[in-house]
Design an enzyme around this catalytic site. Structure first.
Site, PDB file in Angstrom:
ATOM      1  N   ARG A  28       0.464 -15.715   9.363  1.00  0.00           N
ATOM      2  CA  ARG A  28       1.891 -15.410   9.294  1.00  0.00           C
ATOM      3  C   ARG A  28       2.114 -14.183   8.427  1.00  0.00           C
ATOM      4  NH1 ARG A  28       6.534 -17.266   6.415  1.00  0.00           N
ATOM      5  NH2 ARG A  28       5.167 -18.240   4.878  1.00  0.00           N
ATOM      6  N   ARG A  87       3.597 -16.368  17.685  1.00  0.00           N
ATOM      7  CA  ARG A  87       4.208 -17.656  17.381  1.00  0.00           C
ATOM      8  C   ARG A  87       5.732 -17.537  17.414  1.00  0.00           C
ATOM      9  NH1 ARG A  87       2.620 -19.173  11.298  1.00  0.00           N
ATOM     10  NH2 ARG A  87       0.544 -18.734  12.073  1.00  0.00           N
ATOM     11  N   GLN A 119      -9.502 -20.581   8.486  1.00  0.00           N
ATOM     12  CA  GLN A 119      -8.580 -19.957   7.549  1.00  0.00           C
ATOM     13  C   GLN A 119      -8.923 -18.484   7.357  1.00  0.00           C
ATOM     14  OE1 GLN A 119      -6.019 -21.778   6.808  1.00  0.00           O
ATOM     15  NE2 GLN A 119      -6.445 -23.329   5.270  1.00  0.00           N
ATOM     16  N   ARG A 177     -21.103 -39.313 -20.771  1.00  0.00           N
ATOM     17  CA  ARG A 177     -20.859 -38.067 -20.042  1.00  0.00           C
ATOM     18  C   ARG A 177     -22.171 -37.548 -19.446  1.00  0.00           C
ATOM     19  NH1 ARG A 177     -16.996 -33.845 -20.370  1.00  0.00           N
ATOM     20  NH2 ARG A 177     -15.891 -35.072 -21.966  1.00  0.00           N
TER      21      ARG A 177
END
Length: 422
Positions: A28, A87, A119, A177
Site C-alpha cells: 500500500r 486494489r 511481506q 535462569r
C-alpha cells in the site's frame, strides 16, 4: 539450512490437477512509519525488489503479484518483473486488514489455489525459503505454513505500577535462569511470509486445517518497521541477502560513462567563453579507491556526449584513467576491451545513465545507475544509487563494488555465526 517441522510425505496422484501457486506482495502507498517504504532504495535495490526477485527465481511459484493502490509502486513492481493488481479503495484504508486485501485478490484471480503472502519488508528472503515452505503444502499436506525465527529473550508480564504489583517471569524461573547455550529459546513469527490454501482464506482463517511453521535463521529474519532499522537492514542484506542467480564476483574492470555519471550532465560557460563541467571530489577519490584494489577504471563517452574531448581527457588524466571518447557502439567497444584483457562480461562493473548504456548494463556482471537514470537503464541495472550523478553516485557505486569484493574474498562460514547477537 533452516529446520522445519514436517509430517510424512503425502504425494498426490498423477491425475490430480496441479495447483496454481501465486506469490502475493501487499504494498500500500500509505505507509505511516516510512513514506513509500516499499520502494525506498535498500542497498541499491527498491525494498520490494528484493522479495520480487526471490519470488521470481523460485522454482515452485506459477505467478508473482504485487497488490497496490499507488502508481509509483506499480511502476517499480513492473520494472522488477512482477504482475500488478490494483486494489480497490475499500481495502486501501488505514484500517484495512491483510486478509481483506488477499480475499479481494482471490476474487479477482479465480485460478489461484495457493497464496504465498510475502511481506515486502523482508529483504533477506531467499528462493529456497519459498520452495521449502511451499513444498510443505504441496508435498506434505499442510494447509497453512508461516515463517518463524528462534529467539532467546526472557519475557516478563506488564504491570500497572500504580497498583503496586510485581512483574512475573513468563518463560523462565529467575532462580534457575538458564544460560543461552542451554536454552532452546522460543519460536516467534518473523513476518517474512504466510502461505495458505485458497479455502483457508475464503473462510476467513476460521478453520486453518493443518498448520505448520517454517523456521528461518536469525540472519535472514529482517523486518523493517521504522527508519532507524534502515542502516542495520542495509548491512544485513549486503551480507545475507539474495543477489539473484549470479553470484557476487571480484570485478577487475569498471567502465564509467562520463556525462551523467562522473559529471552531473550539465555544461557551464565561463565569462571568457570557456566550457566547464562539474565533478565531485568524492567521485574522483572513488576511482582511486578502486585502482588501489586492483580494479582498472576506464571512462567511456558516447558519440553524442556533450563533454568536449579536451575536458574528458583532462578528467581522465586527473585520476589516471584510460578514456574512450565518442564511442558509437559501446557494447562493441567493451567487447574489444575485454578481448584485449582476456576478461568476460562477468568480470566487468558498468556505471551508465542513458539508453545507450542499456545493453552494457544488462550484460555486465554488476551494473549501476544514478538515481535520476531513465526507466530503461534502471530496469537493466542491478544497482540504483541513492545519489545523483556528479553528486556522489559514482562513490556510492564504488563502495558497493568493494563491499561485494569483501563478500567474495572473505566468505562467511554460517556455522560460526553467533546467532545470540541477532
Amino acid at each position: 539450512m533452516e529446520n522445519k517441522k514436517s509430517a510424512p510425505s503425502q504425494r498426490k496422484t498423477s491425475n490430480f490437477k496441479k495447483p496454481h501457486k501465486a506469490a502475493l506482495i501487499l504494498a500500500r502507498g500509505g505507509s505511516k512509519g516510512i513514506p513509500l517504504k516499499n520502494i525506498k532504495i535498500l542497498a541499491g535495490v527498491p525494498l520490494i525488489g528484493w522479495v520480487v526477485r526471490a519470488a521470481l527465481n523460485s522454482e515452485t511459484l506459477d505467478s508473482v503479484w504485487v497488490s497496490t493502490d499507488h502508481d509509483e509502486i506499480e511502476r517499480v513492481a513492473k520494472l522488477w518483473g512482477a504482475q500488478v493488481i490494483r486494489r480497490s479503495p475499500e481495502v486501501s484504508r488505514d484500517s484495512s486488514s491483510s486478509l481483506e486485501t488477499i480475499q479481494e485478490f482471490l476474487r479477482l484471480r479465480p485460478e489461484v489455489d495457493i497464496v504465498c503472502h510475502i511481506q515486502a519488508t523482508s529483504p533477506c528472503l531467499h528462493p529456497y525459503h519459498i520452495n521449502e515452505a511451499l513444498n510443505m503444502i504441496t508435498d506434505e499436506g499442510y494447509d497453512y505454513v508461516f515463517s518463524v525465527v528462534r529467539r532467546h529473550q526472557f519475557r516478563w508480564s506488564e504491570v500497572n505500577k500504580e497498583e503496586g504489583k510485581n512483574t512475573v517471569s513468563l518463560n523462565m524461573n529467575p532462580a534457575k535462569r538458564p544460560r543461552r547455550q542451554d536454552w532452546a529459546g522460543e519460536l516467534c513469527e518473523n513476518g517474512s511470509f504466510y502461505f495458505y490454501k485458497r479455502e483457508i482464506l475464503e473462510n476467513g482463517l476460521k478453520q486453518c486445517g493443518r498448520v505448520a511453521y517454517y523456521e528461518m535463521l536469525p540472519e535472514h529474519s529482517v523486518d523493517i518497521d521504522v527508519d532507524i532499522d534502515w542502516p542495520v537492514a542495509e548491512e544485513r542484506v549486503l551480507r545475507f541477502g539474495y543477489f539473484g542467480q549470479m553470484k557476487p564476483a571480484h570485478f577487475r574492470l569498471l567502465l564509467c560513462s562520463v556525462s551523467g555519471c562522473l559529471t552531473d550532465g550539465q555544461m557551464y560557460t565561463s565569462t571568457s567563453g570557456e566550457e566547464l563541467v562539474s565533478t565531485n571530489t568524492r567521485d574522483l577519490s572513488a576511482i582511486r579507491m578502486l585502482q588501489d584494489e586492483d580494479t582498472e577504471v576506464i571512462l567511456i563517452s558516447s558519440s553524442d556526449d556533450p563533454v568536449p574531448r579536451a575536458l574528458a581527457a583532462k578528467l581522465a588524466q586527473k585520476v589516471g584513467c584510460t578514456l574512450r571518447y565518442s564511442v558509437v557502439d559501446k557494447q562493441a567497444e567493451v567487447d574489444h576491451l575485454l578481448k584485449d584483457r582476456n576478461l568476460q562480461w562477468e568480470d566487468v562493473a558498468y556505471f551508465g545513465s542513458d539508453t545507450q548504456d542499456v545493453a552494457c548494463l544488462s550484460k555486465a556482471g554488476l551494473s549501476g545507475v544514478p538515481s535520476d537514470a531513465p526507466a530503461a537503464a534502471v530496469v537493466a541495472a542491478k544497482y540504483t544509487c541513492h545519489s545523483l550523478p556528479g553528486r556522489g553516485a559514482l562513490r556510492e557505486f564504488a563502495q558497493h563494488i568493494l563491499l561485494l569484493k569483501k563478500k567474495v574474498t572473505s566468505k562467511t562460514d554460517e556455522d560460526r555465526i553467533d546467532r545470540n547477537y541477532f
